[in-house]
Every structure is written in C-alpha cells, then in structure tokens.
Scaffold this active site. Structure first.
Site, PDB file in Angstrom:
ATOM      1  CG  HIS A 120      -8.331   0.176  -4.808  1.00  0.00           C
ATOM      2  ND1 HIS A 120      -9.392   0.831  -4.279  1.00  0.00           N
ATOM      3  CD2 HIS A 120      -7.122   0.663  -4.124  1.00  0.00           C
ATOM      4  CE1 HIS A 120      -8.895   1.754  -3.694  1.00  0.00           C
ATOM      5  NE2 HIS A 120      -7.585   1.652  -3.335  1.00  0.00           N
ATOM      6  CG  ASP A 159      -2.069   1.120   1.174  1.00  0.00           C
ATOM      7  OD1 ASP A 159      -2.227   1.548   0.068  1.00  0.00           O
ATOM      8  OD2 ASP A 159      -2.487   1.351   2.007  1.00  0.00           O
TER       9      ASP A 159
HETATM   10  C1  HEM Z   1      -3.798   2.559  -4.490  1.00  0.00           C
HETATM   11  C2  HEM Z   1      -5.402  -0.458  -0.966  1.00  0.00           C
HETATM   12  C3  HEM Z   1      -9.057   2.375   0.046  1.00  0.00           C
HETATM   13  C4  HEM Z   1      -7.264   5.703  -2.973  1.00  0.00           C
HETATM   14  C5  HEM Z   1      -3.908   1.273  -3.696  1.00  0.00           C
HETATM   15  C6  HEM Z   1      -3.196   0.200  -3.723  1.00  0.00           C
HETATM   16  C7  HEM Z   1      -3.551  -0.605  -2.946  1.00  0.00           C
HETATM   17  C8  HEM Z   1      -4.617   0.119  -2.069  1.00  0.00           C
HETATM   18  C9  HEM Z   1      -3.070  -2.054  -2.487  1.00  0.00           C
HETATM   19  C10 HEM Z   1      -1.970  -0.144  -4.940  1.00  0.00           C
HETATM   20  C11 HEM Z   1      -0.715   0.543  -4.670  1.00  0.00           C
HETATM   21  C12 HEM Z   1      -0.627   1.730  -4.181  1.00  0.00           C
HETATM   22  O1  HEM Z   1      -0.420   2.584  -5.185  1.00  0.00           O
HETATM   23  O2  HEM Z   1      -0.658   2.536  -3.215  1.00  0.00           O
HETATM   24  C13 HEM Z   1      -6.383  -0.071  -0.561  1.00  0.00           C
HETATM   25  C14 HEM Z   1      -7.286  -0.711   0.575  1.00  0.00           C
HETATM   26  C15 HEM Z   1      -8.298   0.390   0.835  1.00  0.00           C
HETATM   27  C16 HEM Z   1      -8.289   1.239   0.017  1.00  0.00           C
HETATM   28  C17 HEM Z   1      -7.071  -2.076   1.363  1.00  0.00           C
HETATM   29  C18 HEM Z   1      -9.556  -0.152   1.681  1.00  0.00           C
HETATM   30  C19 HEM Z   1      -9.799  -1.224   2.512  1.00  0.00           C
HETATM   31  C20 HEM Z   1      -8.717   3.649  -0.671  1.00  0.00           C
HETATM   32  C21 HEM Z   1      -9.504   4.731  -0.643  1.00  0.00           C
HETATM   33  C22 HEM Z   1      -9.071   5.529  -1.519  1.00  0.00           C
HETATM   34  C23 HEM Z   1      -7.909   5.034  -2.036  1.00  0.00           C
HETATM   35  C24 HEM Z   1     -10.826   4.857   0.351  1.00  0.00           C
HETATM   36  C25 HEM Z   1      -9.588   7.038  -1.865  1.00  0.00           C
HETATM   37  C26 HEM Z   1     -10.303   7.882  -1.137  1.00  0.00           C
HETATM   38  C27 HEM Z   1      -6.295   5.253  -3.691  1.00  0.00           C
HETATM   39  C28 HEM Z   1      -5.124   5.653  -4.560  1.00  0.00           C
HETATM   40  C29 HEM Z   1      -4.173   4.838  -5.200  1.00  0.00           C
HETATM   41  C30 HEM Z   1      -4.473   3.845  -4.302  1.00  0.00           C
HETATM   42  C31 HEM Z   1      -5.383   7.250  -5.052  1.00  0.00           C
HETATM   43  C32 HEM Z   1      -3.146   5.114  -6.185  1.00  0.00           C
HETATM   44  C33 HEM Z   1      -3.804   4.764  -7.503  1.00  0.00           C
HETATM   45  C34 HEM Z   1      -2.923   4.985  -8.557  1.00  0.00           C
HETATM   46  O3  HEM Z   1      -2.506   6.149  -9.005  1.00  0.00           O
HETATM   47  O4  HEM Z   1      -2.486   4.176  -9.476  1.00  0.00           O
HETATM   48  N1  HEM Z   1      -4.788   1.326  -2.914  1.00  0.00           N
HETATM   49  N2  HEM Z   1      -6.966   1.199  -0.776  1.00  0.00           N
HETATM   50  N3  HEM Z   1      -7.576   3.726  -1.562  1.00  0.00           N
HETATM   51  N4  HEM Z   1      -5.525   3.766  -3.579  1.00  0.00           N
HETATM   52 FE1  HEM Z   1      -6.174   2.589  -2.183  1.00  0.00          FE
END
Ligand code: HEM
Ligand code: MG
Length: 296
Positions: free
Chosen positions: A212, A143
């Site tokens: 996601h 993450d």
């Molecule tokens: C990317 C997990 C909730 C916004 C990611 C990634 C994972 C992840 C594994 C890919 C690696 C990374 O770039 O960090 C989760 C989990 C969540 C969650 C387990 C809830 C249980 C959220 C929420 C938001 C969010 C609520 C926004 C309000 C983002 C963004 C990225 C991302 C902006 C990067 C996307 C990119 O530019 O490629 N998340 N996330 N995430 N997540 Fe989440």
C-alpha cells in the site's frame, strides 16, 4: 477566508459521513446557511467536543451553484481498475462530514443536517465511524502515521490563494474489509502488504512496490504528493465493516494519482491491499470556504 471546521481537525474520536443526491438545487444555499448556523450553536454549547463539520458538493451541483470557474479540478469520480481489483464510482451530489470527540454530539449535528437538507436532497448513505484503539484501522495497522501535522495540515489540505482560497477537494471511498482472509496472513506477510511494521508503524527498509505504501507514497518532480486523510473505521463486528476513507487536498491531482497507482492505471501494478478489502463507493467533492458557502 476561513476553512470549514471539519477539514483540519486532528485525532477525532468519531465521525458521521452523510452522502446525498440533490433533488432541488434552489434549496441548497439556504439549507447550507441554516446548517452552519445550527453547527455554530452546537460548537458553542459543546465546546469540549472539538466539533467540526464540512459541507461539500459534487461536480454537477457545484457547477449549477457557481458556474464553471470555481474548483477547476473538480469532476465526477469514475471507476478505476479491472474486475475484482476495481474501484466503483458512486458519485453523489452532497457530502456532510461531521467529526468530534463526542459521538453523541455528532448525532445531534447529523439530525440538524437531516432537518435542514431533507427537502433539497435524497440521502444515499450514512456511515458512523469510530476511532479504534491506538488509531488503528481494523486490519490492526496504525492509520495516519504519515498524515501532515500542525501547520502542514492547512498547507496540504487547503487551497492557498484565489477565489477558492481555503476550499478543499474531497474524496470519499467506503471499503469493506475481509478480516477472515486478512487474519490468515502472518504478521510479516501483512507488513509486506502495507509496507510498514504492525506494532509501531515503521516503514520497511525495502517497501515492496505493490504494498500500500509503495503505491501511494509517490513523488512527482522530486516532491511528495501529500494528502490529508480523515478516515475512520466503521461497521459491525458480525456484519459489514471496514474503513470509511476520506481525504482532503488543495489539489485533486494528488488524490487521483494515488488512486491511479493503487488500481493499476499507472504501471499495471495494483495495491496488494485489494486482496483483502474492497471499495464499494467512491466520489469527489469540493468543500468551499465558509464565506463562499454562506454566500451561495
Ligand atoms: C498510508 C491503510 C486506502 C493513501 C497508510 C497506512 C495504512 C493505510 C495502514 C500506513 C500508515 C500511515 O502513514 O497512515 C489504508 C487502508 C485503506 C487505505 C486500510 C483502505 C482500506 C487509501 C487510499 C489512499 C490512501 C484510497 C489514497 C487515495 C495513503 C497515503 C499514505 C497511506 C498517502 C501515506 C503514505 C506515505 O507517505 O508513507 N494507509 N489506506 N490510502 N495511505 Fe492508506
Ligand atoms: Mg514516506
């Protein structure tokens, strides 16, 4: 102006998230000043800890403290989505976010916050988060890969100019994972849900629209909507556990667009993660600059 010390820190080992409702607004200014003074002492005493903390306010209280001009985008978080694919709203008035490399020092900072704020507020939630192995979420996926780095962090996380300069919009959302259900998926299926590979977090060649990453990697007028994430895993092995999601941004709009996209409010498509983890809280806050906080 100066940003509060809890906003831009990188790769902290542990965090504490306190959320509270305000019962006496008139006590907040003094409590905030006292907290910052005690935090500064602890930062000096434990300089190895890379300690930082943020005090942020919900819309209701921020308007009472400063009038309507500051933080024009701030509003209460309202529920999104439908049925078992929804995000509940639990808007509180006050957030204290503590993070550092030392859970022991964080605990002392939280005690400090409790002591100075307890006559002004009623605490509603206290979550202790930890950095898990290789910065992975409890789903096993790394993450933070696409989080802004170095000077991009301030650019994304902090308001650049004006009276709110070095302030930040904050969103908190506690998620409860269903790891039994998740672990029954093959790694390839899990990767389809996230949109990146599991071992090393490489973006898939074809990112599914309902993954996601497919939901939150959004462009507007050709420009990516970036946010600064400071989330941490939390909970117990035998009981409730998941991700305490927290993000900072110069624009509340960026966070909101990602949420609308995840919860089916843009094109009807929802984030496939919602089949394996559920949000149980959700709130927006504004974290003013240090100067503004001290001058309340
Ligand atoms: C990317 C997990 C909730 C916004 C990611 C990634 C994972 C992840 C594994 C890919 C690696 C990374 O770039 O960090 C989760 C989990 C969540 C969650 C387990 C809830 C249980 C959220 C929420 C938001 C969010 C609520 C926004 C309000 C983002 C963004 C990225 C991302 C902006 C990067 C996307 C990119 O530019 O490629 N998340 N996330 N995430 N997540 Fe989440
Ligand atoms: Mg990308």
């Amino acid at each position: 102006m100066t940003a509060q010390s809890g906003i831009l820190l990188e790769s902290c080992k542990a965090g504490i998230f306190l959320e509270a409702n305000v019962v006496d607004v008139s006590l907040l200014a003094n409590a905030s000043r006292q907290f910052i003074a005690q935090l500064t002492e602890l930062q000096t005493q434990y300089s190895d800890a890379h300690l930082g903390a943020t005090v942020a306010f919900g819309d209701r209280v921020w308007k009472q403290l400063t009038g309507a001009d500051s933080a024009p985008e701030l509003k209460p978080f309202t529920a999104l989505g439908k049925g078992n694919l929804s995000a509940p709203a639990t808007q509180y008035d006050l957030l204290i976010h503590i993070q550092s490399n030392r859970p022991d020092v964080n605990f002392s900072v939280a005690q400090s916050a409790f002591n100075v704020f307890q006559s002004a507020v009623k605490f509603q939630q206290e979550i202790h988060g930890f950095r898990w192995i290789e910065e992975r979420d409890l789903t096993g996926f790394i993450d933070g890969t696409e989080n802004p780095k170095d000077e991009q962090r301030a650019k994304v996380g902090l308001i650049a100019t004006g009276d709110d300069a070095d302030g930040s919009y904050v969103f908190t959302q506690r998620w409860v994972h269903q790891l039994d259900k998740w672990s029954k998926l093959s790694v390839a299926k899990q990767e389809d849900v996230i949109g990146r590979t599991k071992p090393d977090s490489v973006e898939l060649d074809d990112v599914p629209a309902t993954s996601h990453v497919g939901r939150v990697d959004i462009k507007e007028n050709g420009e990516g909507l970036k946010i600064l994430r400071q989330s941490l895993p939390y909970g117990t092995v035998t009981g409730e556990h998941g991700l305490f999601f927290i993000s900072y941004c110069a624009k509340l709009h960026n966070i909101e667009q990602q949420l609308l996209s995840m919860f089916g409010e843009v094109d009807g498509k929802t984030d496939r993660l919602l089949g394996f983890t559920k949000p149980v809280t959700g709130a927006y806050y504004f974290a003013p600059s240090l100067e503004k906080l001290k001058a309340l």
